[in-house]
Motif scaffolding. Structure first.
Motif, mmCIF file in Angstrom:
data_model
loop_
_atom_site.group_PDB
_atom_site.id
_atom_site.type_symbol
_atom_site.label_atom_id
_atom_site.label_comp_id
_atom_site.label_asym_id
_atom_site.label_seq_id
_atom_site.Cartn_x
_atom_site.Cartn_y
_atom_site.Cartn_z
ATOM 1 N N LYS A 40 0.859 -1.187 0.000
ATOM 2 C CA LYS A 40 0.000 0.000 0.000
ATOM 3 C C LYS A 40 0.891 1.231 0.000
ATOM 4 N N ARG A 41 0.345 2.333 -0.433
ATOM 5 C CA ARG A 41 1.044 3.603 -0.281
ATOM 6 C C ARG A 41 0.741 4.125 1.112
ATOM 7 N N LEU A 42 1.762 4.591 1.789
ATOM 8 C CA LEU A 42 1.598 5.087 3.157
ATOM 9 C C LEU A 42 0.566 6.199 3.236
ATOM 10 N N ASP A 43 0.499 7.042 2.226
ATOM 11 C CA ASP A 43 -0.415 8.185 2.281
ATOM 12 C C ASP A 43 -1.886 7.807 2.121
ATOM 13 N N VAL A 44 -2.205 6.555 1.787
ATOM 14 C CA VAL A 44 -3.613 6.161 1.660
ATOM 15 C C VAL A 44 -4.113 5.352 2.864
ATOM 16 N N LEU A 45 -3.241 5.082 3.819
ATOM 17 C CA LEU A 45 -3.669 4.336 5.007
ATOM 18 C C LEU A 45 -4.510 5.215 5.923
ATOM 19 N N ALA A 46 -5.404 4.581 6.646
ATOM 20 C CA ALA A 46 -6.254 5.309 7.588
ATOM 21 C C ALA A 46 -5.413 5.916 8.709
ATOM 22 N N ASP A 47 -5.897 7.024 9.235
ATOM 23 C CA ASP A 47 -5.228 7.644 10.379
ATOM 24 C C ASP A 47 -5.199 6.674 11.548
ATOM 25 N N GLY A 48 -4.147 6.718 12.320
ATOM 26 C CA GLY A 48 -4.052 5.898 13.514
ATOM 27 C C GLY A 48 -3.349 4.567 13.299
ATOM 28 N N ILE A 49 -3.085 4.188 12.050
ATOM 29 C CA ILE A 49 -2.334 2.947 11.811
ATOM 30 C C ILE A 49 -0.866 3.274 12.021
#
Length: 89
Positions: A40-49
């Motif tokens: 995954k791209r880091l910038d598309v992960l949900a906040d808090g992961i």
């Protein structure tokens, strides 16, 4: 500006977001133990992961359970230094 860094996320169905971690090291043993993971791209992960503590180098094993250090020490030893086998003294 977005961070397009590629990370790895374990594909776990219904995983609680508070328990979710991303991995920056594809050789992380947590990924190897998983039943699958995705890039995954880091910038598309949900906040808090958060980043895996093993990948970040911040993991601290519970006191008295440094099994990796014990394993490494035993692997480095000469078998003759370990002692007799079969319970003989």
């Amino acid at each position: 500006m977005t961070d397009a860094k590629t990370v790895f996320v374990i594909a776990a169905p219904r995983a609680a977001s508070s328990n979710r971690r991303y991995h920056t090291d594809e050789d992380c043993h947590r990924l190897e133990q998983s039943q699958g993971y995705r890039e995954k791209r880091l910038d598309v992960l949900a906040d808090g992961i958060k980043e895996c503590s093993f990948c970040s180098g911040e993991h601290t094993p519970p006191k008295g359970t440094d099994t990796l250090a014990t394993r490494d020490h035993l692997l480095a030893m000469d078998p003759d230094d370990v002692g007799p086998t079969g319970g003989d003294a």
